[in-house]
Design a protein around this motif. Structure first.
Motif, PDB file in Angstrom:
ATOM      1  N   GLY A 121     -52.938   8.596 -13.371  1.00 25.85           N
ATOM      2  CA  GLY A 121     -51.761   8.647 -12.502  1.00 25.85           C
ATOM      3  C   GLY A 121     -52.000   8.063 -11.129  1.00 25.85           C
ATOM      4  O   GLY A 121     -51.356   8.454 -10.167  1.00 25.85           O
ATOM      5  N   GLY A 122     -52.934   7.113 -11.028  1.00 26.63           N
ATOM      6  CA  GLY A 122     -53.234   6.501  -9.748  1.00 26.63           C
ATOM      7  C   GLY A 122     -52.080   5.712  -9.161  1.00 26.63           C
ATOM      8  O   GLY A 122     -52.077   5.391  -7.973  1.00 26.63           O
ATOM      9  N   ASP A 123     -51.083   5.403  -9.991  1.00 27.10           N
ATOM     10  CA  ASP A 123     -49.969   4.615  -9.473  1.00 27.10           C
ATOM     11  C   ASP A 123     -48.899   5.472  -8.811  1.00 27.10           C
ATOM     12  O   ASP A 123     -47.901   4.945  -8.336  1.00 27.10           O
ATOM     13  N   VAL A 124     -49.106   6.771  -8.778  1.00 27.10           N
ATOM     14  CA  VAL A 124     -48.159   7.643  -8.079  1.00 27.10           C
ATOM     15  C   VAL A 124     -48.223   7.331  -6.586  1.00 27.10           C
ATOM     16  O   VAL A 124     -49.306   7.191  -6.027  1.00 27.10           O
ATOM     17  N   GLU A 125     -47.062   7.203  -5.973  1.00 31.12           N
ATOM     18  CA  GLU A 125     -47.055   6.851  -4.554  1.00 31.12           C
ATOM     19  C   GLU A 125     -46.808   8.074  -3.690  1.00 31.12           C
ATOM     20  O   GLU A 125     -46.033   8.950  -4.038  1.00 31.12           O
ATOM     21  N   LEU A 126     -47.464   8.069  -2.583  1.00 29.63           N
ATOM     22  CA  LEU A 126     -47.443   9.230  -1.712  1.00 29.63           C
ATOM     23  C   LEU A 126     -47.438   8.738  -0.267  1.00 29.63           C
ATOM     24  O   LEU A 126     -47.959   7.673   0.040  1.00 29.63           O
ATOM     25  N   ASP A 127     -46.866   9.545   0.587  1.00 31.20           N
ATOM     26  CA  ASP A 127     -46.869   9.213   2.001  1.00 31.20           C
ATOM     27  C   ASP A 127     -48.321   9.042   2.474  1.00 31.20           C
ATOM     28  O   ASP A 127     -49.192   9.823   2.123  1.00 31.20           O
ATOM     29  N   ARG A 128     -48.514   8.027   3.277  1.00 30.36           N
ATOM     30  CA  ARG A 128     -49.858   7.708   3.737  1.00 30.36           C
ATOM     31  C   ARG A 128     -50.515   8.893   4.439  1.00 30.36           C
ATOM     32  O   ARG A 128     -51.681   9.210   4.213  1.00 30.36           O
ATOM     33  N   GLU A 129     -49.742   9.550   5.290  1.00 28.99           N
ATOM     34  CA  GLU A 129     -50.311  10.685   6.013  1.00 28.99           C
ATOM     35  C   GLU A 129     -50.621  11.830   5.064  1.00 28.99           C
ATOM     36  O   GLU A 129     -51.579  12.567   5.259  1.00 28.99           O
ATOM     37  N   MET A 130     -49.770  11.970   4.027  1.00 24.33           N
ATOM     38  CA  MET A 130     -49.984  13.041   3.073  1.00 24.33           C
ATOM     39  C   MET A 130     -51.290  12.809   2.322  1.00 24.33           C
ATOM     40  O   MET A 130     -52.035  13.747   2.053  1.00 24.33           O
ATOM     41  N   ILE A 131     -51.563  11.565   2.018  1.00 23.96           N
ATOM     42  CA  ILE A 131     -52.810  11.253   1.332  1.00 23.96           C
ATOM     43  C   ILE A 131     -53.988  11.688   2.191  1.00 23.96           C
ATOM     44  O   ILE A 131     -54.941  12.296   1.716  1.00 23.96           O
ATOM     45  N   GLU A 132     -53.874  11.446   3.502  1.00 24.57           N
ATOM     46  CA  GLU A 132     -54.952  11.867   4.398  1.00 24.57           C
ATOM     47  C   GLU A 132     -55.082  13.384   4.398  1.00 24.57           C
ATOM     48  O   GLU A 132     -56.173  13.926   4.442  1.00 24.57           O
ATOM     49  N   THR A 133     -53.940  14.060   4.336  1.00 24.11           N
ATOM     50  CA  THR A 133     -53.956  15.523   4.401  1.00 24.11           C
ATOM     51  C   THR A 133     -54.618  16.123   3.172  1.00 24.11           C
ATOM     52  O   THR A 133     -55.298  17.139   3.285  1.00 24.11           O
ATOM     53  N   ILE A 134     -54.400  15.519   2.014  1.00 33.82           N
ATOM     54  CA  ILE A 134     -54.967  16.149   0.817  1.00 33.82           C
ATOM     55  C   ILE A 134     -56.363  15.644   0.500  1.00 33.82           C
ATOM     56  O   ILE A 134     -56.991  16.138  -0.407  1.00 33.82           O
ATOM     57  N   ARG A 135     -56.828  14.681   1.269  1.00 30.39           N
ATOM     58  CA  ARG A 135     -58.147  14.130   0.979  1.00 30.39           C
ATOM     59  C   ARG A 135     -59.222  15.213   0.992  1.00 30.39           C
ATOM     60  O   ARG A 135     -59.982  15.364   0.040  1.00 30.39           O
ATOM     61  N   ASP A 136     -59.251  16.010   2.063  1.00 30.24           N
ATOM     62  CA  ASP A 136     -60.281  17.038   2.177  1.00 30.24           C
ATOM     63  C   ASP A 136     -60.128  18.136   1.128  1.00 30.24           C
ATOM     64  O   ASP A 136     -61.118  18.492   0.481  1.00 30.24           O
ATOM     65  N   PRO A 137     -58.923  18.697   0.963  1.00 27.84           N
ATOM     66  CA  PRO A 137     -58.794  19.712  -0.089  1.00 27.84           C
ATOM     67  C   PRO A 137     -59.231  19.205  -1.463  1.00 27.84           C
ATOM     68  O   PRO A 137     -59.934  19.902  -2.192  1.00 27.84           O
ATOM     69  N   LEU A 138     -58.861  17.997  -1.772  1.00 25.37           N
ATOM     70  CA  LEU A 138     -59.212  17.434  -3.073  1.00 25.37           C
ATOM     71  C   LEU A 138     -60.724  17.302  -3.209  1.00 25.37           C
ATOM     72  O   LEU A 138     -61.315  17.688  -4.219  1.00 25.37           O
ATOM     73  N   THR A 139     -61.349  16.779  -2.168  1.00 22.56           N
ATOM     74  CA  THR A 139     -62.799  16.637  -2.187  1.00 22.56           C
ATOM     75  C   THR A 139     -63.461  17.999  -2.367  1.00 22.56           C
ATOM     76  O   THR A 139     -64.395  18.154  -3.143  1.00 22.56           O
ATOM     77  N   HIS A 140     -62.909  18.974  -1.663  1.00 23.27           N
ATOM     78  CA  HIS A 140     -63.486  20.310  -1.734  1.00 23.27           C
ATOM     79  C   HIS A 140     -63.409  20.862  -3.160  1.00 23.27           C
ATOM     80  O   HIS A 140     -64.365  21.428  -3.676  1.00 23.27           O
ATOM     81  N   LEU A 141     -62.262  20.672  -3.787  1.00 23.37           N
ATOM     82  CA  LEU A 141     -62.078  21.195  -5.145  1.00 23.37           C
ATOM     83  C   LEU A 141     -63.017  20.486  -6.121  1.00 23.37           C
ATOM     84  O   LEU A 141     -63.541  21.109  -7.040  1.00 23.37           O
ATOM     85  N   ILE A 142     -63.233  19.200  -5.895  1.00 22.03           N
ATOM     86  CA  ILE A 142     -64.119  18.458  -6.785  1.00 22.03           C
ATOM     87  C   ILE A 142     -65.560  18.940  -6.603  1.00 22.03           C
ATOM     88  O   ILE A 142     -66.279  19.172  -7.574  1.00 22.03           O
ATOM     89  N   ARG A 143     -65.934  19.139  -5.361  1.00 25.23           N
ATOM     90  CA  ARG A 143     -67.269  19.674  -5.096  1.00 25.23           C
ATOM     91  C   ARG A 143     -67.443  21.004  -5.823  1.00 25.23           C
ATOM     92  O   ARG A 143     -68.445  21.257  -6.476  1.00 25.23           O
ATOM     93  N   ASN A 144     -66.445  21.870  -5.688  1.00 22.94           N
ATOM     94  CA  ASN A 144     -66.487  23.178  -6.326  1.00 22.94           C
ATOM     95  C   ASN A 144     -66.635  23.059  -7.825  1.00 22.94           C
ATOM     96  O   ASN A 144     -67.425  23.763  -8.442  1.00 22.94           O
TER      97      ASN A 144
END
Lengths: 814, 150
Positions: free
Chosen positions: A263-286
């Motif tokens: 689903g990489g082609d899903v489009e998202l607000d640029r700022e929103m992508i920045e906002t979820i970057r850390d949470p996503l990384t954190h979940l992947i680390r976990n």
């Protein structure tokens, strides 16, 4: 993949353009070390990038050029003009190939070998004759050796490039700040237009101006649309870095993890992508650190040694769902429960009544972290509570589901865009405020009397659709002068929080709703916790956006533990209908369940407290001697014994269990099991069979029977069926009845009939003299015309109890 | 290097802001008050599509509210990614600094010392160089009282 390719092409182009000057300078002075380094970097990068794609020819060319240049850098070879020409020819060829790749065409075969041969990579020292040869061809640099063929290539290249540009979509890369400037410029333009519109309206109709103004408005809205799209970015940009992150982390932790992105082609607000970057990384680390097991453990568990981490994005309406699932060990419910109890998040009583789902979602509570040891990877003192906070800040949510041994899935919901939200403008004390539309459930305008508006101390309540809803005065919340509420109709905005809690906000007027462009506020303004941002209205006036969640939290309107978040109101209604049961594994390893209503609490006692001196085992708990069922025949292993304390209202007994799993809803069909009196029915929970214990049989067998003589027991006639004899009879008996075969005309005998038999009897006018209890075969009929679903234990018991005292019940025919 | 300074008046005192920090000077329009914020925050106002937080400098220093009318113009500054409009008595001049900011014997008094970097000599006489982050943070003690009262 296409985006990656486009990126590759863009990057190569950019480098070609940037190094154009360098190439020329190097040609003029082959001994210039700095130039040599630049060109070396270029071919090196191209070679590296080719590795990601299947471009063997590009790779071969850049590799050859890199080798030759490396020799020069190492001083094994002098960069003479022949070499320079050959390298330049290769660079030209790379440019031509990149053009072909972009156009999606195959670059004509052949010619590469000649170019590579021209480099003469194998020669570390130049021989005389070759030097001669090189010099001959070196003066017109591009016509060295195979000059004509290069020319031809170049011409082809130019033609191709022109074609490609005309056909393909051209893209340029822009600095983000520039984009921001354009966007705020357009916002300003919209405001200026609104101002102008306002003035034009005041000035009255002016056809000469109105026409062009309309056109301006249309153009502006077009531009605004385009700008909004510019803000959107494919989530791929976020996904792009993940494979590397996963690779590095799994290497660091000695695990093998395969990542699957979708689903990489899903489009998202640029700022929103920045906002979820850390949470996503954190979940992947976990997921990699705690979720996926070491290869040996996976092997032992019969799984593939390589763990799978799947990340998928989906758009649904104006939210994006991102799922992060691993096939690791899953969340340890007991560990979470123990931790939650230890940190005081929940009480043991709450724990007993908590479903697995609810319990698992406690991991998002502040101060919760399951890892015993803080590891370098995920234990950073930033817990999942921060992840949830960050997501909630932008109006998103997160929840977790997990099956033991099978994996864990985190589901993130985030709004499509951060900075433009639909909002409602309300007015209070002459000042306007905005409320995000997403929270607004309903707008109600009615008199205080109609809403049953009541003041309870400092609090206020309204009744709406039969529910009492807590009510906040916006004027009070903000400390503004409120107008007299009783004087006129109340205007309420019903707000539904992400946690499922509903509350009403009293405002004076609803102004308008529309798209609001949200701007951040200065920290000092954010500090009271009332505002989430500001927005400009059409007239250019700034308005504060209320932070609904925080306002509710400040007034304690958010339910405890946020557990309700996972259980919207509709689900709660369903819970009442479906029977709930406590799931456990008994000492025979069988998955069993017992109706939740019977479970008083979960006890843990030491195995030594079991008294087996009498034929029946007993145990002392809380100073009471209680019968104990469910013990294995042999001695109990382990020091601690987990017990379910069951009660039927009058007596209590304990049931020993090996492991307590969860409280579940029995949604699947209940299949009676006549052959085992201790089992009421078999059913499916999550696709696996579960035996629902017949608690009444349990009580009949193990419970201390009420001390009453058989003669004094009320009598009951059962329907003539196998089911009634094997399942209903023990229940009726345990309720204190004596089962008899004939009622006769005795008005004290209770008759239990199935619904269809009852209807026949009623039609024929041959109703039994005593009270009648009607049973229905289908749960959905339960409650209709007083019929009781035959597995609806409580109502059956209640009906039996009522029938037992016919004088009290007034001979009620239930 | 002589630094450019914007000379303003706060509560009748000559103060200086580094011209580097000053984005623009605007005519202050309608200010929307922000309920439940410390009183030195006069409200928010719009500058084109931007939202500015309007700071009443006299209150931010911890002085009594307006005895003298404020200038209709406000100084727009950016601090920590946010833009603020400073309400001052008057915006006087732009001048150059002579030398580095220094202290005076006896200090400036606690309220002023908190928000001042020091005294600076300028081409048009001495002025107090304002420490913008400290000014915007507002008087902590006063804010505490307000919150307690609220």
């Amino acid at each position: 993949m296409d985006d990656l390719l486009a990126e590759f092409i863009a990057e190569t182009r950019e480098m070609l353009e940037a190094s154009g000057g360098e190439i020329v300078a190097w040609e003029a002075n082959p001994d210039d070390r700095a130039r040599l380094d630049t060109i070396f970097r270029f071919v090196h990068t191209v070679k590296g990038n080719c590795g990601f794609f299947d471009f063997p020819r590009l790779a071969a060319l850049s590799h050859a050029a890199e080798d030759a240049l490396a020799d020069c850098r190492a001083g094994r070879r002098d960069p003479d003009h022949a070499l320079v020409s050959a390298v330049l020819a290769i660079i030209d060829r790379i440019a031509a190939m990149v053009d072909a790749i972009e156009a999606g065409e195959e670059y004509p075969e052949g010619g590469d070998e000649a170019l590579i041969a021209a480099l003469d990579v194998t020669r570390e020292t130049l021989l005389e004759d070759e030097l001669e040869e090189g010099k001959q061809g070196s003066n017109p640099p591009r016509n060295a050796q195979n000059g004509p063929s290069f020319r031809q290539d170049d011409d082809q290249t130019r033609a191709r490039r022109a074609d490609g540009n005309a056909a393909g979509q051209r893209t340029i890369r822009l600095p983000v700040e520039l984009l921001d400037r354009v966007m705020s410029g357009v916002s300003d333009m919209v405001l200026a237009r609104n101002d102008l519109a306002h003035r034009l309206r005041q000035a009255g109709n002016q056809p000469t101006i109105d026409g062009p103004f309309e056109r301006l408005t249309a153009i502006l809205s077009d531009v605004r649309d385009a700008i909004t799209r510019m803000r959107m970015q494919r989530i791929e940009t976020l996904f792009g870095v993940l494979p590397r992150l996963v690779r590095d982390l799994s290497a660091e932790l000695g695990k093998q993890v395969m990542v699957d992105l979708d689903g990489g082609d899903v489009e998202l607000d640029r700022e929103m992508i920045e906002t979820i970057r850390d949470p996503l990384t954190h979940l992947i680390r976990n997921a990699i650190d705690h979720g996926i097991e070491a290869p040996s453990a996976r092997h032992a568990a019969g799984k593939r040694e390589i763990g799978l981490l799947a990340i998928a994005a989906r758009q649904s309406g104006n939210t994006i769902a991102i799922l992060i699932s691993d096939d690791g060990r899953g969340l340890d419910e007991e560990k979470i429960a123990a931790k939650a109890l230890a940190t005081g998040l929940i009480t043991p009583a709450e724990r007993a009544g908590m479903s697995r789902d609810k319990l698992l979602n406690l991991i998002f509570e502040p101060g919760f972290s399951t890892a015993d040891a803080v590891s370098a990877v995920s234990g950073r003192g930033v817990g999942l509570d921060v992840v949830r906070q960050n997501l909630e800040k932008v109006g998103g949510s997160i929840k977790v589901t997990s099956a033991p041994g099978e994996g864990t899935q985190f589901a993130l919901q985030i709004p499509l865009t951060l900075s433009i939200i639909a909002g409602l403008t309300v007015e209070v004390a002459g000042q306007r405020f905005a409320i995000p539309q997403g929270y607004v459930e309903e707008i109600v305008q009615a008199s205080a009397a109609a809403l049953d508006f009541t003041r309870m101390g400092e609090a206020a309540l309204v009744t709406f659709r039969g529910n009492r809803i807590p009510c906040l005065m916006l004027a009070d919340v903000l400390g503004l002068e409120a107008c007299d509420l009783s004087a006129r109709d109340l205007t309420l905005v019903l707000l539904r929080l992400a946690s499922g809690d509903l509350f009403a906000l009293v405002v004076e007027r609803i102004n308008s709703h529309g798209d609001l462009v949200v701007k951040p506020l200065a920290p000092a303004v954010m500090k009271p916790g009332l505002y989430a941002g500001s927005t400009l209205l059409d007239d250019g006036q700034p308005v504060l956006l209320l932070d609904v969640t925080n306002i509710a939290a400040m007034h304690d309107l958010v339910s405890d533990g946020r557990a309700r978040m996972l259980q919207p109101a509709e689900e709660e209604a369903a819970v009442a209908a479906a029977p709930r049961a406590m799931l456990f594994t008994d000492f025979a390893g069988r998955r069993c369940a017992v109706r939740l209503e019977l479970v008083q609490r979960i006890e843990t006692a030491s195995a030594g407290a079991v008294d087996r001196s009498a034929p029946r085992a007993r145990m002392v708990i809380d100073g009471a001697i209680l019968p104990l069922a469910g013990l294995p025949d042999g001695p109990v292993t382990g020091e601690k014994l987990r017990l379910l304390r069951l009660g039927d209202g009058a007596s209590e007994l304990l049931h020993a269990v090996r492991e307590i799993e969860d409280a579940v809803e029995l949604t699947e069909a209940l299949v009676p099991v006549p052959e085992d009196p201790l089992v009421e029915a078999m059913t499916l929970v999550e696709g696996r069979p579960v035996a629902l214990l017949d608690a009444h049989e349990l009580f009949a067998r193990y419970g201390e029977p009420p001390l009453s003589s058989p003669g004094a027991r009320p009598r009951c006639v059962l329907p003539d069926s196998e089911w009634a004899r094997s399942i209903l009879a023990p229940l009726v008996t345990s309720a204190g009845y004596e089962v008899v075969s004939e009622a006769g005309d005795d008005p004290d005998v209770v008759t239990i009939l199935s619904q269809d038999v009852f209807e026949v009897a009623e039609a024929l006018g041959r109703m039994p003299a005593g009270p009648v209890i009607r049973l229905s075969d289908h749960p959905q009929n339960s409650g209709q015309d007083g019929a009781i679903y035959r597995y609806d234990r409580e109502r059956l018991l209640a009906a039996l109890a009522a029938a037992r005292h016919p004088r009290v019940a007034g001979g009620k025919r239930t | 290097m002589s630094e450019l300074l914007v000379i303003i008046q706060i509560a009748g005192r000559r103060c200086a802001l580094s011209a580097h920090d000053v984005k623009s000077v605007i005519e202050i329009g309608v200010v929307t008050p922000v309920p439940r914020t410390p009183d030195f925050i006069a409200g928010i106002t719009a500058l084109r599509s931007q939202t500015l937080t309007v700071i009443d400098c006299r209150r931010a220093i911890g002085l009594d509210a307006a005895q003298a009318p404020t200038d209709e113009r406000a100084v727009v500054i950016a601090q920590g990614g946010h833009s603020y409009a400073l309400l001052v008595d008057a915006i006087e001049d732009i001048t150059t600094a002579n030398g580095e900011p220094g202290q005076v014997p006896g200090g400036f008094g606690p309220d002023w010392s908190r928000i001042a970097t020091g005294m600076i000599e300028t081409a048009s006489g001495p002025a107090l160089l304002i420490d913008l982050p400290a000014l915007i943070a507002g008087p902590d003690t006063v804010r505490g009282e307000i919150e307690a009262a609220a």
